[in-house]
Scaffold this motif. Structure first.
Motif, PDB file in Angstrom:
ATOM      1  N   MET A 134       0.823  -1.204   0.000  1.00  0.00           N
ATOM      2  CA  MET A 134       0.000   0.000   0.000  1.00  0.00           C
ATOM      3  C   MET A 134       0.859   1.258   0.000  1.00  0.00           C
ATOM      4  SD  MET A 134      -3.143  -1.001  -0.153  1.00  0.00           S
ATOM      5  CE  MET A 134      -4.036   0.484   0.338  1.00  0.00           C
ATOM      6  N   ALA A 135       1.931   1.254   0.820  1.00  0.00           N
ATOM      7  CA  ALA A 135       2.830   2.410   0.860  1.00  0.00           C
ATOM      8  C   ALA A 135       3.524   2.606  -0.487  1.00  0.00           C
ATOM      9  CB  ALA A 135       3.868   2.221   1.965  1.00  0.00           C
ATOM     10  N   GLY A 136       3.877   1.501  -1.155  1.00  0.00           N
ATOM     11  CA  GLY A 136       4.489   1.600  -2.467  1.00  0.00           C
ATOM     12  C   GLY A 136       3.557   2.212  -3.497  1.00  0.00           C
ATOM     13  N   GLN A 137       2.288   1.821  -3.462  1.00  0.00           N
ATOM     14  CA  GLN A 137       1.318   2.411  -4.390  1.00  0.00           C
ATOM     15  C   GLN A 137       1.112   3.894  -4.108  1.00  0.00           C
ATOM     16  OE1 GLN A 137       1.524   0.230  -6.615  1.00  0.00           O
ATOM     17  NE2 GLN A 137      -0.620  -0.255  -7.004  1.00  0.00           N
ATOM     18  N   PHE A 138       1.088   4.242  -2.848  1.00  0.00           N
ATOM     19  CA  PHE A 138       0.932   5.650  -2.466  1.00  0.00           C
ATOM     20  C   PHE A 138       2.121   6.475  -2.945  1.00  0.00           C
ATOM     21  CE2 PHE A 138       0.709   9.212   0.601  1.00  0.00           C
ATOM     22  CZ  PHE A 138      -0.616   9.571   0.405  1.00  0.00           C
ATOM     23  N   PHE A 139       3.309   5.902  -2.849  1.00  0.00           N
ATOM     24  CA  PHE A 139       4.515   6.597  -3.316  1.00  0.00           C
ATOM     25  C   PHE A 139       4.510   6.766  -4.833  1.00  0.00           C
ATOM     26  CE2 PHE A 139       8.836   6.045  -5.057  1.00  0.00           C
ATOM     27  CZ  PHE A 139       9.363   7.267  -4.685  1.00  0.00           C
ATOM     28  N   LEU A 140       4.142   5.708  -5.555  1.00  0.00           N
ATOM     29  CA  LEU A 140       4.088   5.810  -7.015  1.00  0.00           C
ATOM     30  C   LEU A 140       3.025   6.795  -7.468  1.00  0.00           C
ATOM     31  CD1 LEU A 140       4.539   2.086  -8.116  1.00  0.00           C
ATOM     32  CD2 LEU A 140       6.248   3.905  -8.050  1.00  0.00           C
ATOM     33  N   TYR A 141       1.936   6.873  -6.709  1.00  0.00           N
ATOM     34  CA  TYR A 141       0.901   7.867  -7.025  1.00  0.00           C
ATOM     35  C   TYR A 141       1.432   9.278  -6.861  1.00  0.00           C
ATOM     36  CZ  TYR A 141      -3.325  10.679  -6.480  1.00  0.00           C
ATOM     37  OH  TYR A 141      -4.273  11.650  -6.601  1.00  0.00           O
ATOM     38  N   SER A 142       2.280   9.502  -5.864  1.00  0.00           N
ATOM     39  CA  SER A 142       2.852  10.824  -5.652  1.00  0.00           C
ATOM     40  C   SER A 142       3.770  11.232  -6.795  1.00  0.00           C
ATOM     41  CB  SER A 142       3.625  10.860  -4.328  1.00  0.00           C
ATOM     42  OG  SER A 142       4.827  10.109  -4.426  1.00  0.00           O
ATOM     43  N   ILE A 143       4.266  10.245  -7.547  1.00  0.00           N
ATOM     44  CA  ILE A 143       5.159  10.534  -8.673  1.00  0.00           C
ATOM     45  C   ILE A 143       4.383  10.671  -9.973  1.00  0.00           C
ATOM     46  CG2 ILE A 143       7.019   9.587 -10.108  1.00  0.00           C
ATOM     47  CD1 ILE A 143       8.180   8.329  -7.643  1.00  0.00           C
ATOM     48  N   THR A 144       3.458   9.737 -10.217  1.00  0.00           N
ATOM     49  CA  THR A 144       2.772   9.676 -11.510  1.00  0.00           C
ATOM     50  C   THR A 144       1.453  10.433 -11.531  1.00  0.00           C
ATOM     51  OG1 THR A 144       1.617   7.625 -10.931  1.00  0.00           O
ATOM     52  CG2 THR A 144       3.806   7.424 -11.904  1.00  0.00           C
ATOM     53  N   GLY A 145       0.751  10.479 -10.390  1.00  0.00           N
ATOM     54  CA  GLY A 145      -0.570  11.093 -10.367  1.00  0.00           C
ATOM     55  C   GLY A 145      -1.645  10.200 -10.957  1.00  0.00           C
ATOM     56  N   PHE A 146      -1.324   8.924 -11.212  1.00  0.00           N
ATOM     57  CA  PHE A 146      -2.297   8.003 -11.788  1.00  0.00           C
ATOM     58  C   PHE A 146      -3.222   7.479 -10.694  1.00  0.00           C
ATOM     59  CE2 PHE A 146       0.940   6.810 -15.276  1.00  0.00           C
ATOM     60  CZ  PHE A 146       0.613   7.962 -15.974  1.00  0.00           C
ATOM     61  N   LYS A 147      -4.512   7.752 -10.837  1.00  0.00           N
ATOM     62  CA  LYS A 147      -5.468   7.307  -9.835  1.00  0.00           C
ATOM     63  C   LYS A 147      -5.605   5.787  -9.824  1.00  0.00           C
ATOM     64  CE  LYS A 147      -8.118  11.598 -10.250  1.00  0.00           C
ATOM     65  NZ  LYS A 147      -9.393  12.214 -10.658  1.00  0.00           N
ATOM     66  N   SER A 148      -5.339   5.145 -10.961  1.00  0.00           N
ATOM     67  CA  SER A 148      -5.426   3.689 -11.018  1.00  0.00           C
ATOM     68  C   SER A 148      -4.416   3.038 -10.089  1.00  0.00           C
ATOM     69  CB  SER A 148      -5.206   3.209 -12.453  1.00  0.00           C
ATOM     70  OG  SER A 148      -3.938   3.616 -12.933  1.00  0.00           O
ATOM     71  N   VAL A 149      -3.256   3.665  -9.918  1.00  0.00           N
ATOM     72  CA  VAL A 149      -2.246   3.128  -9.012  1.00  0.00           C
ATOM     73  C   VAL A 149      -2.736   3.198  -7.577  1.00  0.00           C
ATOM     74  CG1 VAL A 149       0.085   3.474  -8.110  1.00  0.00           C
ATOM     75  CG2 VAL A 149      -0.345   3.692 -10.559  1.00  0.00           C
ATOM     76  N   LEU A 150      -3.348   4.313  -7.227  1.00  0.00           N
ATOM     77  CA  LEU A 150      -3.811   4.490  -5.847  1.00  0.00           C
ATOM     78  C   LEU A 150      -5.010   3.608  -5.531  1.00  0.00           C
ATOM     79  CD1 LEU A 150      -3.174   6.185  -3.322  1.00  0.00           C
ATOM     80  CD2 LEU A 150      -4.863   7.841  -4.098  1.00  0.00           C
ATOM     81  N   SER A 151      -5.879   3.397  -6.524  1.00  0.00           N
ATOM     82  CA  SER A 151      -7.108   2.633  -6.278  1.00  0.00           C
ATOM     83  C   SER A 151      -6.913   1.130  -6.436  1.00  0.00           C
ATOM     84  CB  SER A 151      -8.214   3.094  -7.238  1.00  0.00           C
ATOM     85  OG  SER A 151      -7.823   2.897  -8.587  1.00  0.00           O
TER      86      SER A 151
END
Length: 211
Positions: A134-151
């Motif tokens: 979950m923390a990894g997805q949150f970090f990648l979202y902070s870089i890419t802004g892709f909502k699919s990564v966060l969801s």
């Protein structure tokens, strides 16, 4: 059903093409779905499984994750989580001047490795792996802004709940889950004048595939 039915009906009401073009487009979609159905009746090719120890597997996963995050931090740094479209625009602009391998690393980390950690942590009741995923997805979202990564983490959790008891109630979970999300997004749009959920769900999941 979620993609096929809107793809058939929505163009009929929104596009200006004549009925003949709509019929040919719908016929091609039916053919594509039929081809997918036929593939399930073809005997799959047996691919030999290469023996691999658990230590090698987890060591490879750890090394890949460290390389992915290290490379991503070196190229992108960490951006704001709230201005999603600005982060996404900056991400795409940075990719144009960076090595193409970083896009593959982020894609594999966000779509394969982290969801695997989340699902493995859930099924084996390992909160450390669940938290790391979950923390990894949150970090990648902070870089890419892709909502699919966060969801994606929420999607894995929803699938885990729906597939309990050998998936006997999976169909009911999908039907009632989609119905509830559509109802909530509609109520938020009408009652609270908030369009985020309806934009993400109704337009991007149902309307856009149909168009």
């Amino acid at each position: 059903v979620i993609v096929f039915v809107p793809a058939i009906l929505i163009p009929l009401y929104t596009l200006t093409s004549d009925i003949k073009q709509w019929f040919l487009r719908s016929l091609s979609l039916v053919g594509a779905v039929a081809m997918l159905a036929i593939m399930y009746r073809i005997t799959p090719v047996r691919i030999p499984v290469v023996p691999q120890s658990r230590v090698v597997f987890w060591l490879s996963l750890i090394v890949f994750t460290i390389v992915s995050y290290g490379y991503a931090i070196g190229v992108f740094g960490a951006d704001s989580l709230w201005d999603v479209y600005a982060v996404r625009t900056e991400y795409k602009a940075t990719l144009e001047h960076s090595s193409g391998i970083i896009a593959y690393l982020i894609s594999w980390q966000g779509n394969v490795i982290n969801p695997f950690l989340i699902s493995y942590g859930l099924t084996h009741r390992l909160p450390v792996l669940l938290s790391l995923g979950m923390a990894g997805q949150f970090f990648l979202y902070s870089i890419t802004g892709f909502k699919s990564v966060l969801s994606s983490g929420v999607l894995v959790l929803a699938l885990y709940i729906a597939l309990r008891n050998r998936g006997n109630s999976f169909g009911l979970y999908v039907i009632w889950g989609v119905t509830t999300l559509v109802l909530l997004s509609t109520l938020m749009r009408i009652g609270l004048q908030r369009e985020e959920m309806s934009s993400l769900l109704l337009q991007r999941v149902f309307a856009v595939p149909g168009l």
